[in-house]
Design an enzyme around this catalytic site. Sequence first.
Site, PDB file in Angstrom:
ATOM      1  N   SER A   4       0.768  -1.503   0.314  1.00 31.36           N
ATOM      2  CA  SER A   4      -0.512   0.113  -0.005  1.00 31.36           C
ATOM      3  C   SER A   4       0.819   1.086   0.024  1.00 31.36           C
ATOM      4  O   SER A   4       1.698   1.154   0.741  1.00 31.36           O
ATOM      5  CB  SER A   4      -0.751   0.096   1.007  1.00 31.36           C
ATOM      6  OG  SER A   4      -1.756   1.407   1.476  1.00 31.36           O
ATOM      7  N   TYR A  21      -1.345  -0.263  10.311  1.00 33.88           N
ATOM      8  CA  TYR A  21      -1.628  -1.122   8.806  1.00 33.88           C
ATOM      9  C   TYR A  21      -0.140  -0.359   7.372  1.00 33.88           C
ATOM     10  O   TYR A  21       0.217  -0.810   7.595  1.00 33.88           O
ATOM     11  CB  TYR A  21      -3.413   0.379   8.116  1.00 33.88           C
ATOM     12  CG  TYR A  21      -2.905  -0.300   7.000  1.00 33.88           C
ATOM     13  CD1 TYR A  21      -3.556  -2.004   5.863  1.00 33.88           C
ATOM     14  CD2 TYR A  21      -3.406   0.845   5.305  1.00 33.88           C
ATOM     15  CE1 TYR A  21      -3.593  -1.787   4.448  1.00 33.88           C
ATOM     16  CE2 TYR A  21      -2.753  -0.131   4.554  1.00 33.88           C
ATOM     17  CZ  TYR A  21      -3.519  -1.183   4.449  1.00 33.88           C
ATOM     18  OH  TYR A  21      -3.811  -0.860   2.715  1.00 33.88           O
TER      19      TYR A  21
HETATM   20  P1  NAD Z   1     -10.925  -5.902   0.271  1.00 24.84           P
HETATM   21  O1  NAD Z   1     -11.398  -6.298   1.961  1.00 24.84           O
HETATM   22  O2  NAD Z   1     -12.358  -6.229  -0.444  1.00 24.84           O
HETATM   23  O3  NAD Z   1      -9.781  -7.382   0.152  1.00 24.84           O
HETATM   24  C1  NAD Z   1      -9.365  -7.741   1.537  1.00 24.84           C
HETATM   25  C2  NAD Z   1     -10.159  -9.473   0.775  1.00 24.84           C
HETATM   26  O4  NAD Z   1      -9.104 -10.651   2.213  1.00 24.84           O
HETATM   27  C3  NAD Z   1     -11.124  -9.734   2.000  1.00 24.84           C
HETATM   28  O5  NAD Z   1     -12.336 -10.561   1.051  1.00 24.84           O
HETATM   29  C4  NAD Z   1     -10.891 -10.625   3.185  1.00 24.84           C
HETATM   30  O6  NAD Z   1     -12.271 -11.572   3.583  1.00 24.84           O
HETATM   31  C5  NAD Z   1      -9.456 -10.828   2.784  1.00 24.84           C
HETATM   32  N1  NAD Z   1      -9.011 -11.207   3.997  1.00 24.84           N
HETATM   33  C6  NAD Z   1      -8.804 -10.832   5.367  1.00 24.84           C
HETATM   34  N2  NAD Z   1      -8.334 -11.043   6.383  1.00 24.84           N
HETATM   35  C7  NAD Z   1      -8.010 -13.208   5.463  1.00 24.84           C
HETATM   36  C8  NAD Z   1      -7.272 -13.862   6.115  1.00 24.84           C
HETATM   37  N3  NAD Z   1      -6.613 -14.260   7.706  1.00 24.84           N
HETATM   38  N4  NAD Z   1      -7.721 -15.060   5.449  1.00 24.84           N
HETATM   39  C9  NAD Z   1      -7.651 -14.827   3.378  1.00 24.84           C
HETATM   40  N5  NAD Z   1      -8.176 -13.745   3.647  1.00 24.84           N
HETATM   41  C10 NAD Z   1      -8.260 -12.452   4.411  1.00 24.84           C
HETATM   42  O7  NAD Z   1      -9.910  -4.968   0.479  1.00 24.84           O
HETATM   43  P2  NAD Z   1      -9.027  -4.502  -1.019  1.00 24.84           P
HETATM   44  O8  NAD Z   1      -9.008  -3.183  -1.115  1.00 24.84           O
HETATM   45  O9  NAD Z   1      -9.819  -5.767  -2.736  1.00 24.84           O
HETATM   46  O10 NAD Z   1      -7.915  -5.339  -0.468  1.00 24.84           O
HETATM   47  C11 NAD Z   1      -6.939  -5.903  -0.862  1.00 24.84           C
HETATM   48  C12 NAD Z   1      -4.972  -5.611  -0.930  1.00 24.84           C
HETATM   49  O11 NAD Z   1      -5.321  -4.734  -1.123  1.00 24.84           O
HETATM   50  C13 NAD Z   1      -5.161  -5.177   1.130  1.00 24.84           C
HETATM   51  O12 NAD Z   1      -4.211  -6.130   1.126  1.00 24.84           O
HETATM   52  C14 NAD Z   1      -5.316  -4.319   1.417  1.00 24.84           C
HETATM   53  O13 NAD Z   1      -4.302  -3.957   2.012  1.00 24.84           O
HETATM   54  C15 NAD Z   1      -4.911  -3.515  -0.461  1.00 24.84           C
HETATM   55  N6  NAD Z   1      -5.063  -1.934  -0.615  1.00 24.84           N
HETATM   56  C16 NAD Z   1      -5.583  -1.806  -0.878  1.00 24.84           C
HETATM   57  C17 NAD Z   1      -5.830  -0.405  -0.765  1.00 24.84           C
HETATM   58  C18 NAD Z   1      -7.722   0.432  -1.157  1.00 24.84           C
HETATM   59  O14 NAD Z   1      -7.950   1.788  -0.995  1.00 24.84           O
HETATM   60  N7  NAD Z   1      -8.641  -0.035  -1.293  1.00 24.84           N
HETATM   61  C19 NAD Z   1      -5.154   0.279  -0.950  1.00 24.84           C
HETATM   62  C20 NAD Z   1      -3.978  -0.347  -0.829  1.00 24.84           C
HETATM   63  C21 NAD Z   1      -3.690  -1.576  -0.564  1.00 24.84           C
END
Ligand code: NAD
Length: 258
Positions: free
Chosen positions: A151, A165
């Site tokens: 991120s 985070y």
């Molecule tokens: P999201 O919440 O839609 O997806 C995250 C997924 O991870 C969810 O389906 C959740 O159930 C799953 N998860 C959480 N803990 C888990 C575990 N212990 N075992 C298995 N699955 C688990 O969010 P997203 O935005 O799609 O996030 C995906 C990645 O992108 C993450 O690592 C997040 O930190 C990163 N990210 C997202 C953003 C944003 O703005 N959306 C920005 C920077 C980084």
Amino acid sequence: MTNVSAPAGANKCMLITGGSRGIGAATARMAARAGYRVAINYMNSVGAALGLAEEIVAAGGEAQAFQADVGRQDQVGRLFEQVDSAFGAVDVLVNNAGVLTSCRVDRTEEPQLLDVFRTNVFSAFFCSHEAIRRMSTMHGGRGGAIINVSSVAARLGGQSGGAQYAASKGAIDSFTNALSKEVGAEGIRVNGVRPGLIVTDIHNFHQDAGPDGIARRASTVPLRRAGQPDEVAEVILWLASDAASYVHGAIVDVSGGR
Ligand code: NAD
């Protein structure tokens, strides 16, 4: 005669952790279109994961859903064995599962810190541990690719209360760097993506998570908008592909310029 090259994912299996929604689900759909056999890991969202796998299969792709909390090493071991049986050894691992938290450091207690680091950091270690044992030429594998989802919080410190985070994603950047040095000579390319503000359900715990809140925060992004999960998935798919054959130890910002 036209030279028709095989799709990027032909005869390859991609495992996406936390793949039932958001960036993971966008990656799963795109990977299936690129010809990968797609292993969709989920923790609790059985309906969403099965629905996504069915959708991909109905569109002519190959996908299955696999339950595991990837923050637990025993469950990760079982996950990889199940994927082995269903699809053969993993060729591409996308360490995508993650949680976003908000809590000042002076209110942070050990159990919460452990939870965040289990999900955001330990999971990448546990899954890479299993993947390397299958991919590494040192272990008789045929190489592969690992893509870690970090991120921009790793660089920017995240939003207010974002120390847990941001620190967990900083660890992912260091992990990507170190792991690329460890396994590069064994046929495994290791890279990362650093998404910025992407429209997914991860923001739902914020009070300003709705479209207005996202729009407010998007006004600070140089491109003046939030990103879509597909825009991150495109970069993940590229990093996984042979088109990125000399890209290794890189962390690509997908952040609209933040
Ligand atoms: P999201 O919440 O839609 O997806 C995250 C997924 O991870 C969810 O389906 C959740 O159930 C799953 N998860 C959480 N803990 C888990 C575990 N212990 N075992 C298995 N699955 C688990 O969010 P997203 O935005 O799609 O996030 C995906 C990645 O992108 C993450 O690592 C997040 O930190 C990163 N990210 C997202 C953003 C944003 O703005 N959306 C920005 C920077 C980084």
